[in-house]
Motif scaffolding. Structure first.
Motif, PDB file in Angstrom:
ATOM      1  N   ILE A   1       0.827  -1.205   0.000  1.00 45.32           N
ATOM      2  CA  ILE A   1       0.000   0.000   0.000  1.00 45.32           C
ATOM      3  C   ILE A   1       0.866   1.261   0.000  1.00 45.32           C
ATOM      4  CG2 ILE A   1      -1.907  -1.206   1.109  1.00 45.32           C
ATOM      5  CD1 ILE A   1      -1.205   0.258   3.698  1.00 45.32           C
ATOM      6  N   ARG A   2       2.029   1.206   0.614  1.00 49.24           N
ATOM      7  CA  ARG A   2       2.938   2.361   0.570  1.00 49.24           C
ATOM      8  C   ARG A   2       3.458   2.560  -0.859  1.00 49.24           C
ATOM      9  NH1 ARG A   2       4.711   4.678   5.106  1.00 49.24           N
ATOM     10  NH2 ARG A   2       6.639   5.349   4.071  1.00 49.24           N
ATOM     11  N   GLN A   3       3.788   1.465  -1.506  1.00 50.06           N
ATOM     12  CA  GLN A   3       4.207   1.545  -2.906  1.00 50.06           C
ATOM     13  C   GLN A   3       3.095   2.119  -3.776  1.00 50.06           C
ATOM     14  OE1 GLN A   3       5.359  -2.286  -4.503  1.00 50.06           O
ATOM     15  NE2 GLN A   3       4.914  -1.646  -6.605  1.00 50.06           N
ATOM     16  N   LEU A   4       1.859   1.702  -3.512  1.00 52.98           N
ATOM     17  CA  LEU A   4       0.719   2.187  -4.281  1.00 52.98           C
ATOM     18  C   LEU A   4       0.513   3.682  -4.082  1.00 52.98           C
ATOM     19  CD1 LEU A   4      -1.846   1.801  -5.989  1.00 52.98           C
ATOM     20  CD2 LEU A   4      -3.029   1.095  -3.897  1.00 52.98           C
ATOM     21  N   ALA A   5       0.593   4.155  -2.849  1.00 53.31           N
ATOM     22  CA  ALA A   5       0.398   5.583  -2.576  1.00 53.31           C
ATOM     23  C   ALA A   5       1.468   6.434  -3.256  1.00 53.31           C
ATOM     24  CB  ALA A   5       0.388   5.826  -1.072  1.00 53.31           C
ATOM     25  N   ARG A   6       2.695   5.956  -3.228  1.00 51.79           N
ATOM     26  CA  ARG A   6       3.774   6.702  -3.891  1.00 51.79           C
ATOM     27  C   ARG A   6       3.542   6.776  -5.395  1.00 51.79           C
ATOM     28  NH1 ARG A   6       7.267   3.430  -0.450  1.00 51.79           N
ATOM     29  NH2 ARG A   6       8.013   4.660   1.335  1.00 51.79           N
ATOM     30  N   ARG A   7       3.100   5.673  -5.980  1.00 52.51           N
ATOM     31  CA  ARG A   7       2.833   5.667  -7.422  1.00 52.51           C
ATOM     32  C   ARG A   7       1.687   6.614  -7.757  1.00 52.51           C
ATOM     33  NH1 ARG A   7       4.503   6.028 -12.379  1.00 52.51           N
ATOM     34  NH2 ARG A   7       3.119   5.009 -13.896  1.00 52.51           N
TER      35      ARG A   7
ATOM     36  N   VAL B   1      -4.699   5.145   2.055  1.00 53.21           N
ATOM     37  CA  VAL B   1      -3.451   4.568   2.537  1.00 53.21           C
ATOM     38  C   VAL B   1      -2.895   5.376   3.712  1.00 53.21           C
ATOM     39  CG1 VAL B   1      -1.043   4.074   1.924  1.00 53.21           C
ATOM     40  CG2 VAL B   1      -2.873   3.526   0.315  1.00 53.21           C
ATOM     41  N   SER B   2      -2.903   6.679   3.580  1.00 52.72           N
ATOM     42  CA  SER B   2      -2.256   7.516   4.595  1.00 52.72           C
ATOM     43  C   SER B   2      -3.093   7.682   5.854  1.00 52.72           C
ATOM     44  CB  SER B   2      -1.935   8.893   4.000  1.00 52.72           C
ATOM     45  OG  SER B   2      -3.130   9.547   3.576  1.00 52.72           O
ATOM     46  N   ARG B   3      -4.419   7.831   5.694  1.00 53.78           N
ATOM     47  CA  ARG B   3      -5.262   8.095   6.856  1.00 53.78           C
ATOM     48  C   ARG B   3      -5.815   6.812   7.486  1.00 53.78           C
ATOM     49  NH1 ARG B   3      -3.716  13.259   7.918  1.00 53.78           N
ATOM     50  NH2 ARG B   3      -3.833  14.544   6.018  1.00 53.78           N
ATOM     51  N   TYR B   4      -6.462   5.993   6.676  1.00 53.97           N
ATOM     52  CA  TYR B   4      -7.098   4.802   7.244  1.00 53.97           C
ATOM     53  C   TYR B   4      -6.072   3.775   7.707  1.00 53.97           C
ATOM     54  CZ  TYR B   4      -9.955   0.621   7.712  1.00 53.97           C
ATOM     55  OH  TYR B   4     -10.546  -0.510   8.202  1.00 53.97           O
ATOM     56  N   PHE B   5      -5.014   3.597   6.909  1.00 52.56           N
ATOM     57  CA  PHE B   5      -3.999   2.605   7.255  1.00 52.56           C
ATOM     58  C   PHE B   5      -2.810   3.231   7.997  1.00 52.56           C
ATOM     59  CE2 PHE B   5      -6.184   0.503   3.660  1.00 52.56           C
ATOM     60  CZ  PHE B   5      -6.514  -0.693   4.279  1.00 52.56           C
TER      61      PHE B   5
ATOM     62  N   ASP C   1       3.055   9.645   6.967  1.00 52.23           N
ATOM     63  CA  ASP C   1       4.140  10.318   6.242  1.00 52.23           C
ATOM     64  C   ASP C   1       3.829  10.428   4.752  1.00 52.23           C
ATOM     65  OD1 ASP C   1       4.495   7.395   6.405  1.00 52.23           O
ATOM     66  OD2 ASP C   1       6.253   7.773   5.116  1.00 52.23           O
ATOM     67  N   LEU C   2       2.844   9.661   4.275  1.00 55.37           N
ATOM     68  CA  LEU C   2       2.486   9.714   2.862  1.00 55.37           C
ATOM     69  C   LEU C   2       1.296  10.629   2.599  1.00 55.37           C
ATOM     70  CD1 LEU C   2       2.798   5.912   1.956  1.00 55.37           C
ATOM     71  CD2 LEU C   2       4.473   7.745   1.567  1.00 55.37           C
TER      72      LEU C   2
END
Length: 219
Positions: free
Chosen positions: A173-179, A205-209, A213-214
């Motif tokens: 999910i971090r990879q997905l948010a960055r993309r 990704v940033s709020r719910y999970f 930092d993303l």
């Protein structure tokens, strides 16, 4: 053993609901005309029953069935190419232009355009399968542009992820948010229809999970 006619054997297994003996009617009886007496009606029923074949074979035109019936069979969890085609459609996966228009109206062809993330599909997916499919589609997204079909599936898969996250899901999910952030930077206009969808995925990704930092800078 005495030979028993087929009709008699069938009648023993399935007796007639209304046993009727052959009816005597006048010589002027015409089966093409409406019956005038109960005897004529019963005789007409007997004649019509005798004309019915024992076995009826339906004549089906295979061309009319082509692409009209869709069987929703999800790929196996480890089938990456199968899941890409299932979610996004063979047309998008092949990166080819749509074929020439025809007069035929085959209806919605989910094999070509991809299956939507229906509840009947995603509700059967366990966490391992959800994580695997999310990885397959994230890999696809890492090399290609964002599409509505991709966005619907990414949202549905994120909604199916359970907390606490598996380590591999956390990385995905971090990879997905960055993309999503990278693609959003390349969008020329804020009115682009991709922007709200990308913002939503980043927010999830940033709020719910709890990947703060993303998150977008509120300022």
């Amino acid at each position: 053993m005495a030979w028993v006619p087929m009709e008699s054997a069938v009648e023993e297994l399935m007796p007639r609901l209304l046993p009727v003996e052959p009816c005597d009617v006048t010589e002027g009886f015409d089966p093409s005309e409406l019956p005038r007496t109960p005897q004529e009606y019963l005789r007409r029923v007997q004649i019509e029953a005798a004309l019915c074949p024992d076995v009826v074979v339906a004549q089906i035109d295979p061309k009319k069935l082509k692409r009209r019936q869709t069987v929703n069979v999800s790929p196996k969890s480890e089938d990456e190419e199968g899941w890409k085609k299932f979610c996004l459609g063979e047309r998008l996966c092949a990166e080819g232009a749509p074929g020439p228009a025809t007069n035929e109206n085959p209806g919605i062809d989910y094999v070509q355009i991809g299956f939507p993330p229906l509840l009947s599909i995603v509700s059967r997916m366990n966490q391992a399968t959800v994580t695997s499919v999310l990885e397959y589609l994230s890999n696809w997204f890492g090399e290609r542009d964002f599409t509505p079909e991709l966005g619907r599936w990414l949202y549905a898969l994120l909604a199916c992820l359970e907390k606490p996250l598996l380590p591999e899901a956390h990385s995905l999910i971090r990879q997905l948010a960055r993309r999503c952030s990278e693609v959003r930077l390349l969008v020329d206009s804020k009115d682009d229809e991709r922007v709200p969808a990308l913002n939503l995925l980043i927010c999830l990704v940033s709020r719910y999970f709890d990947q703060r930092d993303l998150a977008d800078d509120p300022s």
